[in-house]
Write a protein that holds these residues in place. Sequence first.
Motif, PDB file in Angstrom:
ATOM      1  N   ALA A  49      78.077  52.720  43.914  1.00  0.00           N
ATOM      2  CA  ALA A  49      78.558  53.838  44.440  1.00  0.00           C
ATOM      3  C   ALA A  49      80.265  53.992  43.985  1.00  0.00           C
ATOM      4  N   ARG A  50      80.369  53.267  44.617  1.00  0.00           N
ATOM      5  CA  ARG A  50      82.423  53.172  44.601  1.00  0.00           C
ATOM      6  C   ARG A  50      82.678  53.001  43.655  1.00  0.00           C
ATOM      7  N   VAL A  51      82.313  51.554  43.105  1.00  0.00           N
ATOM      8  CA  VAL A  51      82.853  50.936  42.000  1.00  0.00           C
ATOM      9  C   VAL A  51      83.299  52.565  40.792  1.00  0.00           C
ATOM     10  N   ALA A  52      81.447  53.389  40.484  1.00  0.00           N
ATOM     11  CA  ALA A  52      80.900  53.911  39.730  1.00  0.00           C
ATOM     12  C   ALA A  52      82.049  54.926  39.862  1.00  0.00           C
ATOM     13  N   LEU A  53      82.329  56.034  40.877  1.00  0.00           N
ATOM     14  CA  LEU A  53      83.316  56.280  40.977  1.00  0.00           C
ATOM     15  C   LEU A  53      84.480  56.317  40.108  1.00  0.00           C
ATOM     16  N   GLN A  54      85.223  55.146  40.975  1.00  0.00           N
ATOM     17  CA  GLN A  54      86.382  54.428  40.268  1.00  0.00           C
ATOM     18  C   GLN A  54      86.483  54.686  38.902  1.00  0.00           C
ATOM     19  N   GLU A  55      85.587  54.239  38.061  1.00  0.00           N
ATOM     20  CA  GLU A  55      85.388  54.371  36.685  1.00  0.00           C
ATOM     21  C   GLU A  55      85.306  55.495  35.851  1.00  0.00           C
ATOM     22  N   LEU A  56      84.939  56.961  36.463  1.00  0.00           N
ATOM     23  CA  LEU A  56      85.013  58.396  36.806  1.00  0.00           C
ATOM     24  C   LEU A  56      85.952  58.957  35.828  1.00  0.00           C
ATOM     25  N   GLY A  57      86.813  58.407  36.875  1.00  0.00           N
ATOM     26  CA  GLY A  57      88.085  58.993  36.805  1.00  0.00           C
ATOM     27  C   GLY A  57      89.051  59.522  37.755  1.00  0.00           C
ATOM     28  N   PRO A  58      90.293  60.368  37.904  1.00  0.00           N
ATOM     29  CA  PRO A  58      90.365  60.706  38.651  1.00  0.00           C
ATOM     30  C   PRO A  58      89.535  62.218  39.826  1.00  0.00           C
ATOM     31  N   THR A  59      88.686  62.587  39.086  1.00  0.00           N
ATOM     32  CA  THR A  59      88.095  64.011  39.304  1.00  0.00           C
ATOM     33  C   THR A  59      86.734  63.292  40.624  1.00  0.00           C
ATOM     34  N   PHE A  60      86.607  62.348  40.142  1.00  0.00           N
ATOM     35  CA  PHE A  60      85.333  61.408  40.415  1.00  0.00           C
ATOM     36  C   PHE A  60      85.577  60.504  41.958  1.00  0.00           C
ATOM     37  N   ILE A  61      86.781  60.460  41.664  1.00  0.00           N
ATOM     38  CA  ILE A  61      87.860  59.488  42.938  1.00  0.00           C
ATOM     39  C   ILE A  61      88.021  60.902  44.242  1.00  0.00           C
ATOM     40  N   VAL A  63      79.880  55.967  53.472  1.00  0.00           N
ATOM     41  CA  VAL A  63      81.597  56.633  54.350  1.00  0.00           C
ATOM     42  C   VAL A  63      82.545  55.473  53.837  1.00  0.00           C
ATOM     43  N   ARG A  64      82.186  54.296  54.794  1.00  0.00           N
ATOM     44  CA  ARG A  64      83.134  52.995  54.847  1.00  0.00           C
ATOM     45  C   ARG A  64      83.450  52.524  53.166  1.00  0.00           C
ATOM     46  N   GLU A  65      82.488  52.833  52.534  1.00  0.00           N
ATOM     47  CA  GLU A  65      82.607  52.463  51.162  1.00  0.00           C
ATOM     48  C   GLU A  65      83.694  53.225  50.368  1.00  0.00           C
ATOM     49  N   LEU A  66      83.152  54.748  50.517  1.00  0.00           N
ATOM     50  CA  LEU A  66      84.224  55.512  49.983  1.00  0.00           C
ATOM     51  C   LEU A  66      85.566  55.534  50.502  1.00  0.00           C
ATOM     52  N   GLU A  67      85.828  55.170  51.228  1.00  0.00           N
ATOM     53  CA  GLU A  67      87.216  55.705  52.093  1.00  0.00           C
ATOM     54  C   GLU A  67      88.083  54.503  51.038  1.00  0.00           C
ATOM     55  N   LYS A  68      87.376  53.600  51.062  1.00  0.00           N
ATOM     56  CA  LYS A  68      88.417  52.356  50.039  1.00  0.00           C
ATOM     57  C   LYS A  68      88.764  53.202  48.756  1.00  0.00           C
ATOM     58  N   LEU A  69      88.680  54.413  47.878  1.00  0.00           N
ATOM     59  CA  LEU A  69      88.404  55.031  47.213  1.00  0.00           C
ATOM     60  C   LEU A  69      89.888  55.280  47.020  1.00  0.00           C
ATOM     61  N   GLN A  70      90.772  54.792  46.215  1.00  0.00           N
ATOM     62  CA  GLN A  70      92.523  54.713  45.584  1.00  0.00           C
ATOM     63  C   GLN A  70      92.795  55.467  44.467  1.00  0.00           C
ATOM     64  N   ASP A  71      93.668  56.344  44.907  1.00  0.00           N
ATOM     65  CA  ASP A  71      93.750  57.266  44.077  1.00  0.00           C
ATOM     66  C   ASP A  71      95.315  57.402  43.877  1.00  0.00           C
ATOM     67  N   GLU A  72      94.797  56.031  42.902  1.00  0.00           N
ATOM     68  CA  GLU A  72      96.215  55.887  41.771  1.00  0.00           C
ATOM     69  C   GLU A  72      95.692  55.240  40.382  1.00  0.00           C
ATOM     70  N   LEU A  73      97.044  56.044  39.853  1.00  0.00           N
ATOM     71  CA  LEU A  73      96.969  55.078  38.090  1.00  0.00           C
ATOM     72  C   LEU A  73      97.988  55.243  37.590  1.00  0.00           C
ATOM     73  N   PRO A  74      97.774  54.528  36.501  1.00  0.00           N
ATOM     74  CA  PRO A  74      99.381  54.266  36.321  1.00  0.00           C
ATOM     75  C   PRO A  74     100.424  54.822  36.176  1.00  0.00           C
ATOM     76  N   PRO A  75     101.742  55.079  36.189  1.00  0.00           N
ATOM     77  CA  PRO A  75     102.455  56.462  36.007  1.00  0.00           C
ATOM     78  C   PRO A  75     102.927  56.333  34.440  1.00  0.00           C
ATOM     79  N   VAL A  76     103.050  57.646  34.413  1.00  0.00           N
ATOM     80  CA  VAL A  76     103.429  58.319  33.232  1.00  0.00           C
ATOM     81  C   VAL A  76     104.713  58.363  32.832  1.00  0.00           C
TER      82      VAL A  76
END
Length: 559
Positions: free
Chosen positions: A63-75, A93-106
């Motif tokens: 579930a975490r990997v799927a949300l990560q792949e779907l991009g910023p809104t889903f993260i 909950v423990r797994e979703l807490e690992k989601l990283q709100d980071e992207l390559p810089p503009v």
Amino acid sequence: MVGFLAHPVAKTRRHLRRYGEIADVLAMHGFANVADQLGLPRPARRVLLGRRASGEMTLPERARVALQELGPTFIKFGQSLSTRPDMVPDEFVRELEKLQDELPPVPLEEILAVIEEELGRPADEVFEAFEAVPIAAASIGQVHRARLRGGREVVVKVRRPGIDLQIRVDTELLTDLASAAERRTTWGRRYGVSEVVEEFARSLEEQLDFVLEGRYADLFRLRLEPDSPVQIPLVHWDFTTSRVLTMDYVNGIKISHVAELEAAGHDLPRIARTLLDYVLRQALIEGLFHADPHPGNIAVREDGTLVFVDFGLVGFLDNRLRGWIGDMIIGFVVGDERVMAEALMNIGRVYDRSGQEELALEVGRLFRRYHNPSLSKPSVGEVMLGALRGVTKYGARVPGEGALFIKTLVSIEGLCLRLYPELDVPAVSKPVADLLLRERFDPARIYDMAKRNTQMAARLAAEFPERLQRLMNKAESGALRMTVDLGEVQRLQSRLDVIANRLIVGLLVSATLVASALMFRSGLGPAFFGIPILGALGFLTGFLIGARLLIAVIRSGNI
């Protein structure tokens, strides 16, 4: 494909393509059944994609990997769900807490173009220095250090170009998918996912507006006492718009860098107590709290002052919610599980209190776990979090802000205990609990509350005849609508079935006994030693059935 076409959503090309991407990612990670439940499109390659789901990952990891792949809104949606332990199982909950709100810089050129468009002049006319490498690059904004003309050191947060359109499309799709979930699934109705998504979309819309973020920072700074050990950076409004936020740069050590803080000679126990006390007072006295307290957003200055930055996510507690959470804190400090259980029932809007005693026992078990020094340090956040999970079995619907604050409190406690593992959380919480009690029994406050309640009662009494007339008019015209809890209806139907069956059995027993008595009286049929056999069998049958019915009633406890 029929279910997908039935969705009441504007089918722009962008929406249709995005629906397909969501369906593919879900299928790729083994969630094709969820996509089917929501009526998403079913491309021919779905079966092949579904087989590619890694068998080595757990369901929460997928579930975490799927949300990560779907991009910023889903993260961000996943991060938001991680604050809802009342809805989401612990392992998720423990797994979703690992989601990283980071992207390559503009690229820097694009950032400078946004600044020029927003401020109406080139960046080099505003800043005498602007660092090319960002100090943070998240999904919504990118942050650079800079220096204003005149020498003031600042940080500049710039919204990513095009991110607002992407987020708005995704939140529209999430809204429609939530509506589909409520129409088509029991879990969608049980958790009220449309309300959850609506709350998330509203929060995300606020995070896109940097003017609002600046106002929140000002609000926190204005609530500080003159000698406060906490600092909020100053917003430079002349260089701030909805897409650009300019604030003072404050140098400090990240609060999670414990070794560095120790090497700099900081008093870690004092910092831990200050942090917890500040968060409790802001939330329970002022009614607002920083809802994204990760280590990167809190620093310690050379003089020991705590600095909070990034006010994109802020929570507010209204008076009722503040009072109920305050009751939980008071219950924790005095060790009264019944006070906490009642407060939880209030927070979760549970009107049937038949389970309150059982919930109090569950909270008591949490108390014993977290108040036993030989097992662990007492933790107000962990007790509240565990109790929050427990109250959901009674049909609780906890407000998002309440769940968010409890999750925030758990994070803050974690930071404090990293700084000072021997921290006495109840002792730090007690002054706030005492303040809440004094505020609650303040004569002026009681008078104001009585005055408001009297005015409300008078207004309701004056409006009652008109409201009753409107209700009767609707009923007469057939326009009156009622919301029925199907679960309650089914339970009522089962209960009525039991009552009807018992009534029928009772009537049959009565009829059997009456018929048997008539046979005895008339002497009809064969006899044995002068006793009519049919009458005796009737009496015996009636007695056995009646006895069984009586035992069933006694066991049910409804006698």
